[in-house]
Design a protein around this motif. Structure first.
Motif: not given
Length: 310
Positions: A75-101
């Motif tokens: 799964m980690l390898e597949m996620d990395a592959a998808v992320s690598d493909a997304l890097e080729r896109r002109d626009e940045v998109a996706g979800t950032v999950r943040l935890h903070a006080p």
């Protein structure tokens, strides 16, 4: 592999990662009952039990451990592959999950929400505000925010803002009635406002610096709270001595509504850091968020100085 089969395996990994059907269901955005049915379908299809369930816990069987170890790596390898493909896109998109006080979110995230959204309108920020420290990898999160001394060494870290001091402060009225402590040891004879970190039972011991070494002092007083804003409000009303970050109390020191105590024992702390696991760096949305925060709050490149909040 059919889509349903992959979904079952992904659900299984989420349950083992979080050791809880409820937390796994939240991360997958599905009902716990649906998740339970998904796992049962997987076990039926494979013909082997994968999880041992009790009323209080869930753990993988021996077969479950073998499946989890190999499929999670895939799964980690597949996620990395998808992320690598997304890097080729002109626009940045996706979800950032943040935890903070809450204090970190209030200080570093709230002031830049509009700017970040204008720069990256297709990025979704999923922010969990929680004082309890947790393992962001285990919880399936992308980034976290902590004080420097609490960041795990295997994480990549970005400093946010400058180092700061934690100051003992009290109202002038309190000092008039009770006097001012001359040393940290004198705090044992004063009315101090205690803080308990959420998720823990013990009280925080106030930390001071002398002769090249840090030392801590346990204090007592009329108020214990897990909310530092409440501690500050109590100090302003003369309830006792509070202990908080200099950039949070500075406006009140300048107004004269609080006075600083024991300053020569109060040394600099490393300050706040944004941190994330190395495998998350390639995700375009995460990279954009980290880069934006670095530029906004780096002590050398960004605002550097922490904002004042009343």
């Amino acid at each position: 592999m059919r889509g349903a089969e992959f979904a079952e395996l992904k659900a299984f990994v989420a349950v083992v990662d979080r050791q809880s059907f409820v937390r796994a269901a939240e991360s997958l955005r599905m009902a716990p009952s649906s998740l339970s049915q998904t796992i049962r379908s997987l076990e039926t299809r494979l013909g082997v039990p994968l999880l041992v369930r009790t009323t209080r816990s869930v753990a993988p069987t021996e077969a479950g451990v073998r499946l989890y170890t190999r499929f999670r790596a895939a799964m980690l390898e597949m996620d990395a592959a998808v992320s690598d493909a997304l890097e080729r896109r002109d626009e940045v998109a996706g979800t950032v999950r943040l935890h903070a006080p809450r204090l970190a979110v209030q200080t570093f995230i709230e002031p830049i929400l509009g700017e970040f959204n204008a720069c990256h309108p297709d990025v979704v920020l999923d922010i969990s505000v929680n004082e309890v420290s947790l393992d962001i990898v285990k919880e399936g999160l992308d980034v976290g925010m902590r004080l420097g001394e609490s960041v795990d060494r295997d994480m990549l870290a970005v400093r946010l803002g400058k180092p700061f001091r934690t100051l003992a402060v009290a109202s002038p009225e309190y000092v008039r009635r009770h006097g001012a402590p001359k040393s940290p040891a004198d705090l044992r004879n004063h009315r101090c406002i205690n803080w308990r970190q959420p998720g823990t039972e013990g009280l925080y011991k106030w930390e001071f610096f002398k002769g090249g070494q840090w030392f801590s002092v346990a204090v007592e007083g009329p108020l214990i709270t897990s909310h530092k804003d409440l501690a500050l409000a109590a100090a302003l009303q003369g309830v006792g001595i509070a202990f908080w970050a200099d950039y949070r109390v500075q406006p009140f020191l300048e107004q004269g509504s609080l006075v600083a105590l024991l300053e020569r024992w109060c040394a600099l702390h490393p300050g706040w850091f944004l941190y994330y696991p190395r495998q998350r760096c390639s995700a375009p949305a995460v990279k954009a968020f980290v880069t934006f925060l670095r530029k906004a709050w780096s002590p050398t490149d960004g605002r550097g100085k922490l904002p004042r909040t009343p």
